[in-house]
Scaffold this motif. Sequence first.
Motif, PDB file in Angstrom:
ATOM      1  N   GLY A 154       0.807  -1.214   0.000  1.00 25.73           N
ATOM      2  CA  GLY A 154       0.000   0.000   0.000  1.00 25.73           C
ATOM      3  C   GLY A 154       0.841   1.265   0.000  1.00 25.73           C
ATOM      4  N   ARG A 155       2.164   1.115  -0.026  1.00 31.56           N
ATOM      5  CA  ARG A 155       3.052   2.272  -0.070  1.00 31.56           C
ATOM      6  C   ARG A 155       2.979   2.931  -1.442  1.00 31.56           C
ATOM      7  NH1 ARG A 155       6.493   3.348   4.592  1.00 31.56           N
ATOM      8  NH2 ARG A 155       6.174   1.560   5.978  1.00 31.56           N
ATOM      9  N   LYS A 156       3.288   4.212  -1.469  1.00 31.71           N
ATOM     10  CA  LYS A 156       3.231   4.939  -2.731  1.00 31.71           C
ATOM     11  C   LYS A 156       4.343   4.490  -3.676  1.00 31.71           C
ATOM     12  CE  LYS A 156       2.736   9.627  -4.557  1.00 31.71           C
ATOM     13  NZ  LYS A 156       2.699  11.083  -4.216  1.00 31.71           N
ATOM     14  N   HIS A 157       5.544   4.259  -3.131  1.00 27.75           N
ATOM     15  CA  HIS A 157       6.679   3.893  -3.973  1.00 27.75           C
ATOM     16  C   HIS A 157       7.453   2.724  -3.340  1.00 27.75           C
ATOM     17  CE1 HIS A 157       6.034   7.393  -6.481  1.00 27.75           C
ATOM     18  NE2 HIS A 157       6.089   8.185  -5.420  1.00 27.75           N
ATOM     19  N   PRO A 158       6.877   1.529  -3.279  1.00 28.45           N
ATOM     20  CA  PRO A 158       7.639   0.395  -2.747  1.00 28.45           C
ATOM     21  C   PRO A 158       8.785   0.034  -3.688  1.00 28.45           C
ATOM     22  CG  PRO A 158       5.618  -0.385  -3.770  1.00 28.45           C
ATOM     23  CD  PRO A 158       5.544   1.122  -3.777  1.00 28.45           C
ATOM     24  N   VAL A 159       9.813  -0.562  -3.102  1.00 29.92           N
ATOM     25  CA  VAL A 159      11.027  -0.900  -3.858  1.00 29.92           C
ATOM     26  C   VAL A 159      11.354  -2.368  -3.638  1.00 29.92           C
ATOM     27  CG1 VAL A 159      13.516  -0.477  -4.043  1.00 29.92           C
ATOM     28  CG2 VAL A 159      11.950   1.440  -3.742  1.00 29.92           C
ATOM     29  N   TRP A 160      11.848  -3.004  -4.701  1.00 32.96           N
ATOM     30  CA  TRP A 160      12.342  -4.383  -4.610  1.00 32.96           C
ATOM     31  C   TRP A 160      13.840  -4.349  -4.870  1.00 32.96           C
ATOM     32  CZ3 TRP A 160       9.148  -9.103  -4.719  1.00 32.96           C
ATOM     33  CH2 TRP A 160       9.924 -10.268  -4.747  1.00 32.96           C
ATOM     34  N   LEU A 161      14.632  -4.802  -3.890  1.00 30.47           N
ATOM     35  CA  LEU A 161      16.081  -4.876  -4.029  1.00 30.47           C
ATOM     36  C   LEU A 161      16.453  -6.301  -4.415  1.00 30.47           C
ATOM     37  CD1 LEU A 161      18.966  -3.764  -3.717  1.00 30.47           C
ATOM     38  CD2 LEU A 161      18.812  -4.308  -1.274  1.00 30.47           C
ATOM     39  N   ASP A 162      16.994  -6.439  -5.609  1.00 28.13           N
ATOM     40  CA  ASP A 162      17.344  -7.746  -6.152  1.00 28.13           C
ATOM     41  C   ASP A 162      18.859  -7.848  -6.182  1.00 28.13           C
ATOM     42  OD1 ASP A 162      17.305 -10.155  -7.404  1.00 28.13           O
ATOM     43  OD2 ASP A 162      16.520  -9.449  -9.314  1.00 28.13           O
ATOM     44  N   GLY A 163      19.412  -8.862  -5.542  1.00 26.06           N
ATOM     45  CA  GLY A 163      20.860  -9.023  -5.508  1.00 26.06           C
ATOM     46  C   GLY A 163      21.291 -10.311  -6.180  1.00 26.06           C
ATOM     47  N   TRP A 164      22.412 -10.239  -6.906  1.00 26.42           N
ATOM     48  CA  TRP A 164      23.015 -11.432  -7.477  1.00 26.42           C
ATOM     49  C   TRP A 164      24.414 -11.585  -6.900  1.00 26.42           C
ATOM     50  CZ3 TRP A 164      27.307 -11.095 -11.074  1.00 26.42           C
ATOM     51  CH2 TRP A 164      27.808 -12.351 -11.458  1.00 26.42           C
ATOM     52  N   GLY A 165      24.727 -12.784  -6.476  1.00 26.18           N
ATOM     53  CA  GLY A 165      26.046 -13.040  -5.913  1.00 26.18           C
ATOM     54  C   GLY A 165      26.216 -14.520  -5.664  1.00 26.18           C
ATOM     55  N   GLN A 166      27.189 -14.854  -4.841  1.00 22.26           N
ATOM     56  CA  GLN A 166      27.486 -16.245  -4.539  1.00 22.26           C
ATOM     57  C   GLN A 166      27.863 -16.379  -3.062  1.00 22.26           C
ATOM     58  OE1 GLN A 166      30.636 -17.287  -7.357  1.00 22.26           O
ATOM     59  NE2 GLN A 166      29.107 -17.882  -8.871  1.00 22.26           N
ATOM     60  N   THR A 167      27.767 -17.597  -2.552  1.00 21.90           N
ATOM     61  CA  THR A 167      28.176 -17.858  -1.180  1.00 21.90           C
ATOM     62  C   THR A 167      29.631 -17.437  -0.973  1.00 21.90           C
ATOM     63  OG1 THR A 167      26.666 -19.751  -1.094  1.00 21.90           O
ATOM     64  CG2 THR A 167      28.388 -19.655   0.586  1.00 21.90           C
ATOM     65  N   GLU A 168      30.439 -17.621  -2.011  1.00 26.73           N
ATOM     66  CA  GLU A 168      31.858 -17.310  -1.899  1.00 26.73           C
ATOM     67  C   GLU A 168      32.130 -15.803  -1.826  1.00 26.73           C
ATOM     68  OE1 GLU A 168      31.642 -21.026  -4.596  1.00 26.73           O
ATOM     69  OE2 GLU A 168      30.400 -19.306  -4.061  1.00 26.73           O
ATOM     70  N   THR A 169      31.245 -14.992  -2.394  1.00 31.20           N
ATOM     71  CA  THR A 169      31.530 -13.567  -2.569  1.00 31.20           C
ATOM     72  C   THR A 169      30.553 -12.626  -1.897  1.00 31.20           C
ATOM     73  OG1 THR A 169      30.188 -13.431  -4.583  1.00 31.20           O
ATOM     74  CG2 THR A 169      32.521 -14.047  -4.850  1.00 31.20           C
ATOM     75  N   GLY A 170      29.381 -13.114  -1.525  1.00 27.98           N
ATOM     76  CA  GLY A 170      28.315 -12.204  -1.145  1.00 27.98           C
ATOM     77  C   GLY A 170      27.779 -11.505  -2.383  1.00 27.98           C
ATOM     78  N   PRO A 171      26.948 -10.479  -2.222  1.00 29.76           N
ATOM     79  CA  PRO A 171      26.345  -9.800  -3.370  1.00 29.76           C
ATOM     80  C   PRO A 171      27.399  -9.168  -4.280  1.00 29.76           C
ATOM     81  CG  PRO A 171      25.243  -9.187  -1.321  1.00 29.76           C
ATOM     82  CD  PRO A 171      26.479  -9.938  -0.942  1.00 29.76           C
ATOM     83  N   LEU A 172      27.203  -9.347  -5.589  1.00 32.64           N
ATOM     84  CA  LEU A 172      28.096  -8.750  -6.580  1.00 32.64           C
ATOM     85  C   LEU A 172      27.414  -7.620  -7.352  1.00 32.64           C
ATOM     86  CD1 LEU A 172      29.747 -12.005  -7.982  1.00 32.64           C
ATOM     87  CD2 LEU A 172      30.787 -10.319  -6.447  1.00 32.64           C
ATOM     88  N   THR A 173      26.121  -7.762  -7.574  1.00 32.13           N
ATOM     89  CA  THR A 173      25.362  -6.707  -8.250  1.00 32.13           C
ATOM     90  C   THR A 173      24.077  -6.447  -7.476  1.00 32.13           C
ATOM     91  OG1 THR A 173      24.048  -8.178  -9.671  1.00 32.13           O
ATOM     92  CG2 THR A 173      26.201  -7.478 -10.508  1.00 32.13           C
ATOM     93  N   PHE A 174      23.461  -5.304  -7.747  1.00 35.48           N
ATOM     94  CA  PHE A 174      22.161  -5.006  -7.157  1.00 35.48           C
ATOM     95  C   PHE A 174      21.303  -4.316  -8.211  1.00 35.48           C
ATOM     96  CE2 PHE A 174      24.054  -0.910  -7.002  1.00 35.48           C
ATOM     97  CZ  PHE A 174      23.020   0.015  -6.964  1.00 35.48           C
ATOM     98  N   ARG A 175      20.013  -4.434  -8.037  1.00 35.78           N
ATOM     99  CA  ARG A 175      19.060  -3.787  -8.929  1.00 35.78           C
ATOM    100  C   ARG A 175      17.840  -3.384  -8.117  1.00 35.78           C
ATOM    101  NH1 ARG A 175      17.713  -3.482 -14.409  1.00 35.78           N
ATOM    102  NH2 ARG A 175      15.478  -3.579 -14.887  1.00 35.78           N
ATOM    103  N   LEU A 176      17.372  -2.183  -8.301  1.00 36.04           N
ATOM    104  CA  LEU A 176      16.157  -1.709  -7.638  1.00 36.04           C
ATOM    105  C   LEU A 176      15.000  -1.742  -8.640  1.00 36.04           C
ATOM    106  CD1 LEU A 176      17.474   1.369  -5.609  1.00 36.04           C
ATOM    107  CD2 LEU A 176      17.028  -0.946  -4.785  1.00 36.04           C
ATOM    108  N   HIS A 177      13.951  -2.433  -8.263  1.00 35.07           N
ATOM    109  CA  HIS A 177      12.754  -2.527  -9.100  1.00 35.07           C
ATOM    110  C   HIS A 177      11.654  -1.661  -8.495  1.00 35.07           C
ATOM    111  CE1 HIS A 177      14.320  -6.033 -11.344  1.00 35.07           C
ATOM    112  NE2 HIS A 177      14.779  -6.437 -10.176  1.00 35.07           N
ATOM    113  N   HIS A 178      10.912  -0.991  -9.356  1.00 35.86           N
ATOM    114  CA  HIS A 178       9.721  -0.245  -8.978  1.00 35.86           C
ATOM    115  C   HIS A 178       8.550  -0.803  -9.785  1.00 35.86           C
ATOM    116  CE1 HIS A 178      12.405   2.774  -7.122  1.00 35.86           C
ATOM    117  NE2 HIS A 178      13.171   2.532  -8.174  1.00 35.86           N
ATOM    118  N   ARG A 179       7.353  -0.371  -9.462  1.00 34.43           N
ATOM    119  CA  ARG A 179       6.198  -0.867 -10.201  1.00 34.43           C
ATOM    120  C   ARG A 179       6.348  -0.636 -11.701  1.00 34.43           C
ATOM    121  NH1 ARG A 179       2.883   1.737  -5.753  1.00 34.43           N
ATOM    122  NH2 ARG A 179       2.332   0.039  -4.335  1.00 34.43           N
ATOM    123  N   SER A 180       6.874   0.517 -12.068  1.00 28.43           N
ATOM    124  CA  SER A 180       6.968   0.847 -13.488  1.00 28.43           C
ATOM    125  C   SER A 180       8.105   0.126 -14.197  1.00 28.43           C
ATOM    126  CB  SER A 180       7.169   2.358 -13.656  1.00 28.43           C
ATOM    127  OG  SER A 180       8.369   2.775 -13.007  1.00 28.43           O
TER     128      SER A 180
END
Length: 522
Positions: free
Chosen positions: A305-331
């Motif tokens: 119900g928030r006006k601008h919710p955000v989805w934080l998507d991370g790609w990485g590995q157990t060996e490295t932790g997160p390597l990239t990130f991406r923020l998704h919005h409704r649009s």
Amino acid sequence: MGVLFEQASARGRTTTIHLDRPFDIAPETGLRHDVTALAELVRAASGWWVAAGARPGGRVAILKDDHWDVDLLACAAIRAGAVPAKLSPHLSAETASALLKRLEPDVLVTSPRVLGRGVAEGVDLASFARTTVSTAPAPGTVSLDELRGSAPPEPQRRDDDAPLIITHSSGTTGVPKLVVHSTRTIIGNLARFEALPTPVVGLRRDDVVATASGYAHGRTFSWTAATIAAAPAEIVVLTSQDPDRVDPLLREHPPTVFEGLPSAFVRFKPLTARLANPFRRVRLFISTYDAVHPPTLRAYLRASGRKHPVWLDGWGQTETGPLTFRLHHRSSVQRRRARAHPAGRPVPVKTRLRVVDPATFHPVRPGEAGLVLARTRALCLDYLGETERYAAKKRGQWWNTGDLAIRGRDGSVHLVDREVDCVAEGSCLATEDTLEERLPHALECVLLARAEHPPLPVVVTADGTLSEHAWRHACHGLPEMADPVALTWDDVPRTGTGKVRRLALLDRLTGSTDTYGTGRWT
């Protein structure tokens, strides 16, 4: 990490923790805790480890039913000076025994259910440690109740570059690797960065943080450090992926930040359509471990119900932790067709990426697919018992991820596939994105690459059926595929974090594990 909760308690942190079931190591303490109570539990558990025979610098294994108390036991072992190894209870007994042989633990903490499954598979898991402790009475073990009241030791400290904790990779392609991290790699370079009060994605003091994770994974260890340090108002810990079981707790404590396994997001998706959906207050969704496809992202972002919710998507590995990130919005998650799955941009300051030709290791041009090499200070120390395998994946300061991706001219990264899972034409991940767009009733779509054959699509539905008409519509315009196989969720072999064990599924359906990729860098 051994005194994480004690220090938080001393600073007056007032976070309240809610559980969907009591801790296995302290069932009498109920479903609600505060930081001070957890500090005392960790302190007491460090005494259990010592009484059972854990030695400073020695290894101890945790292989019990999935719950956040796995991380509490890990903190307690660190407090006692030992090196904990977190093992998933979803491992087969054969795989678990292979990892325990490598570990040679002083102490193993387990549970009757895990031991019983081992017996059913012909393996005595209790035989791999000098002392095996069970959370409830079990033959051939020391009951945890016998250790209660043992005197806790003084906290033991270690060098920042010494082994701190051992976790394991997902094991989608075989026996998992035992990944060794230090305080510097997993805490200094991962958890501390995550705990920063970053705009939008940083935790706030008034947040209600919910997690539905795999607690044997390294992710929950760094999550524990970052979340306790950030001191949100409430933490909600979910161990079940049954939407009807978690719904009451989520509605009673509606989260503002929700992190989950990709499989948890899929299983909880029906809750987003309920009138009093429990995700109505969420400002930030977080997904790690594996790809989450666009239809699922849209369902949750619409449910907020928030006006601008955000989805934080991370790609990485157990060996490295997160390597990239991406923020998704409704649009940003509207229907679209792509030749690869967008993974975002390298984590600022912390990560550098190269995309190279798999044969020559020369850089490829932007827009061309290649093998991803990563450079990060969070890289693990070693693979326990497989140092040669670890060394084979390093090229100087660069780590071979074994993933294929496309680097855009703007620096963005688009995942194609794991090299072992790749196909001759296109991308399994991108094709799965499209199939899930076109099959709204599918819980999950999986494309299995095969050597010398078109890839095999597997469509997971609630009842294990798929109409011919629906499939004809779904596959129109996509690269050639074999006839689909429809399965139910429980028919699909998975890792402890819900990932599909693609080789095991391919073997089950075709009798072969021959893939198009080489699998050289798994």
